[in-house]
Design a protein around this motif. Structure first.
Motif, mmCIF file in Angstrom:
data_model
loop_
_atom_site.group_PDB
_atom_site.id
_atom_site.type_symbol
_atom_site.label_atom_id
_atom_site.label_comp_id
_atom_site.label_asym_id
_atom_site.label_seq_id
_atom_site.Cartn_x
_atom_site.Cartn_y
_atom_site.Cartn_z
ATOM 1 N N MET A 1 0.842 -1.193 0.000
ATOM 2 C CA MET A 1 0.000 0.000 0.000
ATOM 3 C C MET A 1 0.879 1.246 0.000
ATOM 4 O O MET A 1 1.926 1.277 0.654
ATOM 5 C CB MET A 1 -0.899 0.016 1.239
ATOM 6 C CG MET A 1 -1.838 -1.171 1.372
ATOM 7 S SD MET A 1 -3.175 -1.165 0.180
ATOM 8 C CE MET A 1 -4.170 0.181 0.793
ATOM 9 N N VAL A 2 0.450 2.260 -0.738
ATOM 10 C CA VAL A 2 1.144 3.540 -0.754
ATOM 11 C C VAL A 2 0.128 4.646 -0.479
ATOM 12 O O VAL A 2 -1.044 4.516 -0.808
ATOM 13 C CB VAL A 2 1.874 3.810 -2.093
ATOM 14 C CG1 VAL A 2 3.012 2.837 -2.308
ATOM 15 C CG2 VAL A 2 0.922 3.776 -3.262
ATOM 16 N N GLU A 3 0.611 5.723 0.120
ATOM 17 C CA GLU A 3 -0.258 6.867 0.376
ATOM 18 C C GLU A 3 -0.041 7.892 -0.715
ATOM 19 O O GLU A 3 1.089 8.323 -0.983
ATOM 20 C CB GLU A 3 0.040 7.471 1.742
ATOM 21 C CG GLU A 3 -0.937 8.559 2.117
ATOM 22 C CD GLU A 3 -0.665 9.149 3.483
ATOM 23 O OE1 GLU A 3 -1.522 9.896 3.967
ATOM 24 O OE2 GLU A 3 0.410 8.880 4.060
ATOM 25 N N ARG A 4 -1.115 8.261 -1.369
ATOM 26 C CA ARG A 4 -1.081 9.268 -2.428
ATOM 27 C C ARG A 4 -2.134 10.324 -2.114
ATOM 28 O O ARG A 4 -3.318 10.000 -2.026
ATOM 29 C CB ARG A 4 -1.391 8.659 -3.810
ATOM 30 C CG ARG A 4 -0.405 7.615 -4.284
ATOM 31 C CD ARG A 4 0.875 8.277 -4.783
ATOM 32 N NE ARG A 4 1.724 7.330 -5.460
ATOM 33 C CZ ARG A 4 2.798 6.767 -4.905
ATOM 34 N NH1 ARG A 4 3.123 7.043 -3.678
ATOM 35 N NH2 ARG A 4 3.536 5.920 -5.586
ATOM 36 N N ASN A 5 -1.690 11.546 -1.916
ATOM 37 C CA ASN A 5 -2.613 12.662 -1.644
ATOM 38 C C ASN A 5 -3.563 12.352 -0.481
ATOM 39 O O ASN A 5 -4.761 12.606 -0.565
ATOM 40 C CB ASN A 5 -3.407 13.022 -2.901
ATOM 41 C CG ASN A 5 -2.504 13.409 -4.045
ATOM 42 O OD1 ASN A 5 -1.520 14.126 -3.844
ATOM 43 N ND2 ASN A 5 -2.805 12.932 -5.242
ATOM 44 N N GLY A 6 -3.023 11.772 0.586
ATOM 45 C CA GLY A 6 -3.818 11.485 1.768
ATOM 46 C C GLY A 6 -4.700 10.267 1.665
ATOM 47 O O GLY A 6 -5.512 10.005 2.565
ATOM 48 N N ARG A 7 -4.567 9.498 0.612
ATOM 49 C CA ARG A 7 -5.400 8.306 0.413
ATOM 50 C C ARG A 7 -4.499 7.081 0.230
ATOM 51 O O ARG A 7 -3.559 7.127 -0.570
ATOM 52 C CB ARG A 7 -6.263 8.490 -0.836
ATOM 53 C CG ARG A 7 -7.184 7.347 -1.108
ATOM 54 C CD ARG A 7 -8.124 7.680 -2.254
ATOM 55 N NE ARG A 7 -8.951 6.517 -2.527
ATOM 56 C CZ ARG A 7 -9.239 6.088 -3.733
ATOM 57 N NH1 ARG A 7 -8.797 6.734 -4.786
ATOM 58 N NH2 ARG A 7 -9.978 5.033 -3.901
ATOM 59 N N TRP A 8 -4.799 6.016 0.953
ATOM 60 C CA TRP A 8 -4.029 4.776 0.826
ATOM 61 C C TRP A 8 -4.568 3.968 -0.339
ATOM 62 O O TRP A 8 -5.782 3.763 -0.459
ATOM 63 C CB TRP A 8 -4.107 3.971 2.124
ATOM 64 C CG TRP A 8 -3.232 4.568 3.175
ATOM 65 C CD1 TRP A 8 -3.590 5.467 4.136
ATOM 66 C CD2 TRP A 8 -1.842 4.324 3.341
ATOM 67 N NE1 TRP A 8 -2.496 5.787 4.902
ATOM 68 C CE2 TRP A 8 -1.408 5.088 4.445
ATOM 69 C CE3 TRP A 8 -0.918 3.510 2.694
ATOM 70 C CZ2 TRP A 8 -0.091 5.090 4.892
ATOM 71 C CZ3 TRP A 8 0.389 3.508 3.144
ATOM 72 C CH2 TRP A 8 0.791 4.285 4.238
ATOM 73 N N GLN A 9 -3.659 3.528 -1.206
ATOM 74 C CA GLN A 9 -4.031 2.745 -2.374
ATOM 75 C C GLN A 9 -3.096 1.563 -2.540
ATOM 76 O O GLN A 9 -1.951 1.581 -2.079
ATOM 77 C CB GLN A 9 -3.976 3.606 -3.640
ATOM 78 C CG GLN A 9 -5.012 4.723 -3.646
ATOM 79 C CD GLN A 9 -4.922 5.514 -4.933
ATOM 80 O OE1 GLN A 9 -3.939 6.192 -5.181
ATOM 81 N NE2 GLN A 9 -5.966 5.427 -5.738
ATOM 82 N N MET A 10 -3.608 0.547 -3.242
ATOM 83 C CA MET A 10 -2.810 -0.649 -3.523
ATOM 84 C C MET A 10 -1.789 -0.318 -4.601
ATOM 85 O O MET A 10 -2.112 0.304 -5.598
ATOM 86 C CB MET A 10 -3.721 -1.791 -3.991
ATOM 87 C CG MET A 10 -4.710 -2.238 -2.949
ATOM 88 S SD MET A 10 -5.822 -3.548 -3.529
ATOM 89 C CE MET A 10 -6.895 -2.624 -4.638
ATOM 90 N N LYS A 11 -0.568 -0.765 -4.352
ATOM 91 C CA LYS A 11 0.520 -0.526 -5.291
ATOM 92 C C LYS A 11 0.411 -1.449 -6.485
ATOM 93 O O LYS A 11 0.015 -2.568 -6.401
ATOM 94 C CB LYS A 11 1.854 -0.740 -4.565
ATOM 95 C CG LYS A 11 3.036 -0.364 -5.352
ATOM 96 C CD LYS A 11 4.271 -0.446 -4.492
ATOM 97 C CE LYS A 11 5.463 -0.131 -5.363
ATOM 98 N NZ LYS A 11 6.694 -0.392 -4.738
#
Length: 135
Positions: A125-135
């Protein structure tokens, strides 16, 4: 009430309980990543494949034909799990570890199958713009 609705209600109650235990303190990045990963995989289990794909980094720039292939892959994966294990009945968080050098958090999820087999998977998981998303 549908089974998926019950799962959401139970998950929401668990989240509220966790937040109550935490008091006013913020959730750690590992806890945030874990909740997001569990949520995305719960969408997958409930057949909400679009919502599962929304949790993927770069989902907003996928070509439509590739997106359709990914959705077909989700349907195929869930059909395989149904045939092999009578489906997935629950998704649980096992652990989460952040790799600060690589810049992502590995979330360890347990897929609990209806035939009583459990399988642990790793979801980066990575955080992008305050949102956690699956890599």
């Amino acid at each position: 009430m549908k089974r998926g609705s019950w799962m959401r209600l139970i998950g929401l109650m668990g989240l509220m309980g966790l937040m109550g235990l935490m008091g006013c303190s913020r959730l750690s990045p590992e806890e945030q990543a874990s909740l997001a990963a569990k949520g995305y995989y719960t969408h997958l289990v409930e057949g909400e494949y679009d919502k599962f794909l929304e949790g993927r980094v770069g989902n907003d720039s996928l070509p439509s034909d590739y997106r359709e292939q990914l959705l077909a892959g989700c349907r195929q994966f869930m059909a395989q799990q149904q045939a092999a294990h009578k489906g997935i009945r629950e998704v649980r968080v096992s652990n989460a570890k952040t790799d600060t050098l690589a810049g992502y958090t590995n979330v360890f999820l347990i897929l609990c199958y209806s035939d009583s087999v459990d399988e642990e998977i790793v979801v980066p998981m990575v955080e992008r713009n305050g949102r956690w998303q699956m890599k």
